[in-house]
Write a protein that holds these residues in place. Structure first.
Motif, PDB file in Angstrom:
ATOM      1  N   ALA A 112       0.832  -1.210   0.000  1.00 10.96           N
ATOM      2  CA  ALA A 112       0.000   0.000   0.000  1.00 10.96           C
ATOM      3  C   ALA A 112       0.865   1.257   0.000  1.00 10.96           C
ATOM      4  N   ILE A 113       1.934   1.234   0.781  1.00 10.64           N
ATOM      5  CA  ILE A 113       2.810   2.402   0.873  1.00 10.64           C
ATOM      6  C   ILE A 113       3.738   2.488  -0.336  1.00 10.64           C
ATOM      7  N   ALA A 114       4.371   1.387  -0.686  1.00  7.26           N
ATOM      8  CA  ALA A 114       5.338   1.399  -1.782  1.00  7.26           C
ATOM      9  C   ALA A 114       4.690   1.753  -3.116  1.00  7.26           C
ATOM     10  N   LEU A 115       3.413   1.405  -3.275  1.00  6.94           N
ATOM     11  CA  LEU A 115       2.742   1.617  -4.564  1.00  6.94           C
ATOM     12  C   LEU A 115       1.812   2.826  -4.584  1.00  6.94           C
ATOM     13  N   HIS A 116       1.822   3.647  -3.536  1.00  4.46           N
ATOM     14  CA  HIS A 116       0.791   4.684  -3.456  1.00  4.46           C
ATOM     15  C   HIS A 116       0.939   5.796  -4.491  1.00  4.46           C
ATOM     16  N   THR A 117       2.088   5.866  -5.177  1.00  2.00           N
ATOM     17  CA  THR A 117       2.241   6.829  -6.270  1.00  2.00           C
ATOM     18  C   THR A 117       2.336   6.137  -7.631  1.00  2.00           C
ATOM     19  N   THR A 118       2.073   4.840  -7.659  1.00  2.00           N
ATOM     20  CA  THR A 118       2.248   4.069  -8.894  1.00  2.00           C
ATOM     21  C   THR A 118       0.936   3.968  -9.664  1.00  2.00           C
ATOM     22  N   ILE A 119       0.767   4.883 -10.580  1.00  2.00           N
ATOM     23  CA  ILE A 119      -0.467   4.954 -11.371  1.00  2.00           C
ATOM     24  C   ILE A 119      -0.589   3.734 -12.288  1.00  2.00           C
ATOM     25  N   GLY A 120      -1.769   3.174 -12.330  1.00  2.00           N
ATOM     26  CA  GLY A 120      -2.046   2.071 -13.242  1.00  2.00           C
ATOM     27  C   GLY A 120      -1.825   0.690 -12.666  1.00  2.00           C
ATOM     28  N   ILE A 121      -1.307   0.597 -11.450  1.00  2.00           N
ATOM     29  CA  ILE A 121      -1.062  -0.703 -10.824  1.00  2.00           C
ATOM     30  C   ILE A 121      -1.746  -0.808  -9.468  1.00  2.00           C
ATOM     31  N   ALA A 122      -1.514   0.179  -8.591  1.00  2.00           N
ATOM     32  CA  ALA A 122      -2.027   0.104  -7.221  1.00  2.00           C
ATOM     33  C   ALA A 122      -3.530  -0.106  -7.169  1.00  2.00           C
ATOM     34  N   GLU A 123      -4.270   0.522  -8.084  1.00  2.00           N
ATOM     35  CA  GLU A 123      -5.728   0.415  -8.041  1.00  2.00           C
ATOM     36  C   GLU A 123      -6.243  -0.976  -8.368  1.00  2.00           C
ATOM     37  N   HIS A 124      -5.349  -1.860  -8.857  1.00  2.00           N
ATOM     38  CA  HIS A 124      -5.752  -3.228  -9.198  1.00  2.00           C
ATOM     39  C   HIS A 124      -5.289  -4.251  -8.159  1.00  2.00           C
ATOM     40  N   LYS A 125      -4.709  -3.763  -7.076  1.00  2.00           N
ATOM     41  CA  LYS A 125      -4.213  -4.651  -6.026  1.00  2.00           C
ATOM     42  C   LYS A 125      -5.294  -4.900  -4.972  1.00  2.00           C
ATOM     43  N   GLU A 126      -4.886  -5.479  -3.837  1.00  2.00           N
ATOM     44  CA  GLU A 126      -5.828  -5.787  -2.763  1.00  2.00           C
ATOM     45  C   GLU A 126      -6.514  -4.531  -2.247  1.00  2.00           C
ATOM     46  N   ALA A 127      -7.599  -4.738  -1.503  1.00  2.08           N
ATOM     47  CA  ALA A 127      -8.459  -3.636  -1.073  1.00  2.08           C
ATOM     48  C   ALA A 127      -7.683  -2.521  -0.371  1.00  2.08           C
ATOM     49  N   GLU A 128      -6.864  -2.869   0.606  1.00  6.93           N
ATOM     50  CA  GLU A 128      -6.148  -1.844   1.373  1.00  6.93           C
ATOM     51  C   GLU A 128      -5.200  -1.037   0.489  1.00  6.93           C
ATOM     52  N   ALA A 130      -5.447  -0.604  -2.912  1.00  2.55           N
ATOM     53  CA  ALA A 130      -6.230   0.216  -3.841  1.00  2.55           C
ATOM     54  C   ALA A 130      -6.918   1.373  -3.128  1.00  2.55           C
ATOM     55  N   LEU A 131      -7.415   1.118  -1.922  1.00 10.04           N
ATOM     56  CA  LEU A 131      -8.122   2.166  -1.190  1.00 10.04           C
ATOM     57  C   LEU A 131      -7.194   3.310  -0.811  1.00 10.04           C
TER      58      LEU A 131
END
Length: 216
Positions: A112-128, A130-131
């Motif tokens: 959640a933290i490592a990907l929070h600026t990664t557009i196009g990937i984070a929103e397709h991960k687990e709920a926490e 993506a949220l």
């Protein structure tokens, strides 16, 4: 530092377990009032998105991820060579491991933290994951602004003020990685360097290909 510690905001319960409180204290000790307010808004916006879209998630993990998500910008947690997002993710993982949480929960918070600026990937991960990405996008860029009611936006911003956020957030980002601008290669923080540094020349992916040691 003058901050609000309230249990319910916009109908959302703010976790107050021992581990949540300890995470908050780390943010207060090593962050700033500006980062604290931003982090709490991120949690609340993320939680409202979950509520509206009926997304099941672990609220405590989402809160801890939100609290730690920008701690990699601070002197306490900033490394000399890693992306600030990874610094924050590593700090959160070490913190949670010290409290005996299982590896699966550690991984969720790390992602959640490592990907929070990664557009196009984070929103397709687990709920926490993506949220929190959605909450960051809403607070920083206004993504999904209309989906939050005027009443809830007003309550959140009154309790956790933006304090000239648009003008302050870019220099705040930059202060966390100006000593390692090479870590912005291939991610959106290169835009921050270009904004803050006159004639900034960022590493280019195509140049990496064309100047590789391969003959063809």
């Amino acid at each position: 530092m003058s901050v609000n510690k309230i249990k319910i905001v916009a109908g959302i319960n703010i976790p107050d377990s021992s581990i949540a409180q300890q995470a908050t204290e780390l943010l207060l000790d090593h962050g700033t009032e500006f980062l604290y307010n931003h982090s709490l808004r991120v949690f609340l916006f993320s939680s409202l998105n979950a509520q509206r879209n009926k997304v099941k998630h672990d609220g405590e993990l989402l809160y801890i991820a939100s609290v730690f998500h920008d701690l990699g910008l601070t002197k306490k947690y900033s490394s000399t060579s890693l992306r600030f997002e990874v610094d924050g993710a590593n700090a959160a993982r070490d913190f949670l491991r010290g409290h005996g949480l299982p590896e699966e929960k550690l991984r969720l918070v790390w992602d959640a933290i490592a990907l929070h600026t990664t557009i196009g990937i984070a929103e397709h991960k687990e709920a926490e994951v993506a949220l929190m990405y959605s909450g960051v996008g809403l607070d920083v860029m206004g993504v999904g602004y209309e989906a939050i009611s005027d009443e809830h936006r007003s309550e959140i911003v009154t309790l956790f003020p933006r304090t000239d956020f648009k003008k302050k957030i870019i220099p705040t980002f930059f202060s966390g990685f100006e000593h390692k601008t090479e870590t912005t290669f291939g991610n959106i923080k290169a835009d921050v360097c270009a904004f803050m540094i006159p004639n900034f020349h960022h590493k280019n992916f195509c140049d990496c290909i064309l100047h590789s040691p391969w003959l063809e």
